[in-house]
Design an enzyme around this catalytic site. Structure first.
Site, PDB file in Angstrom:
ATOM      1  N   TYR A 247       0.808  -1.224   0.000  1.00 63.34           N
ATOM      2  CA  TYR A 247       0.000   0.000   0.000  1.00 63.34           C
ATOM      3  C   TYR A 247       0.841   1.274   0.000  1.00 63.34           C
ATOM      4  O   TYR A 247       0.294   2.370   0.023  1.00 63.34           O
ATOM      5  CB  TYR A 247      -0.959  -0.006   1.192  1.00 63.34           C
ATOM      6  CG  TYR A 247      -1.943  -1.144   1.111  1.00 63.34           C
ATOM      7  CD1 TYR A 247      -2.893  -1.192   0.098  1.00 63.34           C
ATOM      8  CD2 TYR A 247      -1.891  -2.195   2.018  1.00 63.34           C
ATOM      9  CE1 TYR A 247      -3.782  -2.246   0.003  1.00 63.34           C
ATOM     10  CE2 TYR A 247      -2.773  -3.254   1.936  1.00 63.34           C
ATOM     11  CZ  TYR A 247      -3.717  -3.272   0.920  1.00 63.34           C
ATOM     12  OH  TYR A 247      -4.590  -4.322   0.827  1.00 63.34           O
ATOM     13  N   ASN A 248       2.161   1.138  -0.004  1.00 66.94           N
ATOM     14  CA  ASN A 248       3.012   2.319  -0.115  1.00 66.94           C
ATOM     15  C   ASN A 248       2.950   2.806  -1.557  1.00 66.94           C
ATOM     16  O   ASN A 248       3.024   2.017  -2.493  1.00 66.94           O
ATOM     17  CB  ASN A 248       4.449   1.987   0.296  1.00 66.94           C
ATOM     18  CG  ASN A 248       5.281   3.231   0.479  1.00 66.94           C
ATOM     19  OD1 ASN A 248       5.481   3.999  -0.449  1.00 66.94           O
ATOM     20  ND2 ASN A 248       5.759   3.435   1.690  1.00 66.94           N
ATOM     21  N   ALA A 249       2.834   4.096  -1.743  1.00 66.23           N
ATOM     22  CA  ALA A 249       2.656   4.680  -3.078  1.00 66.23           C
ATOM     23  C   ALA A 249       3.972   4.936  -3.811  1.00 66.23           C
ATOM     24  O   ALA A 249       3.948   5.417  -4.951  1.00 66.23           O
ATOM     25  CB  ALA A 249       1.860   5.984  -2.977  1.00 66.23           C
ATOM     26  N   PHE A 250       5.112   4.611  -3.212  1.00 65.62           N
ATOM     27  CA  PHE A 250       6.391   4.958  -3.846  1.00 65.62           C
ATOM     28  C   PHE A 250       6.517   4.396  -5.263  1.00 65.62           C
ATOM     29  O   PHE A 250       6.787   5.142  -6.204  1.00 65.62           O
ATOM     30  CB  PHE A 250       7.582   4.489  -2.993  1.00 65.62           C
ATOM     31  CG  PHE A 250       8.900   4.841  -3.614  1.00 65.62           C
ATOM     32  CD1 PHE A 250       9.419   6.111  -3.477  1.00 65.62           C
ATOM     33  CD2 PHE A 250       9.609   3.917  -4.381  1.00 65.62           C
ATOM     34  CE1 PHE A 250      10.621   6.460  -4.080  1.00 65.62           C
ATOM     35  CE2 PHE A 250      10.814   4.248  -4.977  1.00 65.62           C
ATOM     36  CZ  PHE A 250      11.320   5.529  -4.826  1.00 65.62           C
TER      37      PHE A 250
ATOM     38  N   THR B 149       5.206   8.755   1.059  1.00 65.34           N
ATOM     39  CA  THR B 149       4.424   7.844   0.217  1.00 65.34           C
ATOM     40  C   THR B 149       3.759   6.755   1.052  1.00 65.34           C
ATOM     41  O   THR B 149       3.010   5.936   0.519  1.00 65.34           O
ATOM     42  CB  THR B 149       5.315   7.196  -0.860  1.00 65.34           C
ATOM     43  OG1 THR B 149       6.384   6.484  -0.224  1.00 65.34           O
ATOM     44  CG2 THR B 149       5.861   8.239  -1.817  1.00 65.34           C
TER      45      THR B 149
END
Length: 167
Positions: free
Chosen positions: A37-40, A142
């Site tokens: 779920y990290n947007a990086f 992120t």
């Protein structure tokens, strides 16, 4: 004691993106930004035009190919869970050597406020000759813990990296 990863880099990198310390899931996977779920990676994929679902090793190649190095401020620390606010006993990475080996780096981007704070505490005092030539930018984290901004808003902030790639 938690141990961070080696940097993703090559000698031609002009931009450095810094996090604090990989999350519990990232450490378990041995991958930068391994928490799904990290947007990086979706942000980087959008900016650099690659599919963020491609295998991790392929994603990692895109950053240095575009002049971007990725690393963490900390080499080691103690932390319960994944929250940066739980970090103690921090030991920074060796940025003096890194910057001496990467003289083309002109911009440093922090993935959130804690990375910037730890950098100022541990790194800035030991790299005085480099500070004047570097441009620093704090970007919104992120992490999904940063729920104030949605993906599109984070992407808009992170797009500043595109302006710095060709400097």
């Amino acid at each position: 004691m938690l141990k961070s990863f080696a940097p993703l880099e090559n000698k031609n990198c002009r931009i450095l993106i810094l996090g604090t310390m990989p999350s519990v899931e990232s450490l378990a996977k041995q991958q930068y930004y391994g928490f799904k779920y990290n947007a990086f990676w979706p942000i980087m994929g959008n900016l650099l035009n690659f599919d963020p679902e491609i295998p991790y090793n392929e994603r990692c190649n895109y950053l240095p190919q575009h002049g971007i190095a990725l690393w963490d401020v900390l080499k080691n620390c103690r932390r319960k869970g994944s929250l940066d606010s739980n970090i103690t006993d921090e030991i920074p990475n060796d940025y003096l050597s890194f910057l001496n080996q990467h003289p083309k780096i002109h911009s440093v981007f922090f993935n959130g406020g804690p990375a910037e704070k730890l950098f100022k505490k541990h790194i800035a005092p030991v790299i005085p000759k480099h500070i004047d030539k570097l441009h620093f930018h704090r970007l919104p984290s992120t992490s999904p813990a940063n729920a104030r901004l949605n993906f599109e808003q984070k992407l808009k902030y992170w797009s500043i990296i595109l302006n710095k790639i060709n400097l």
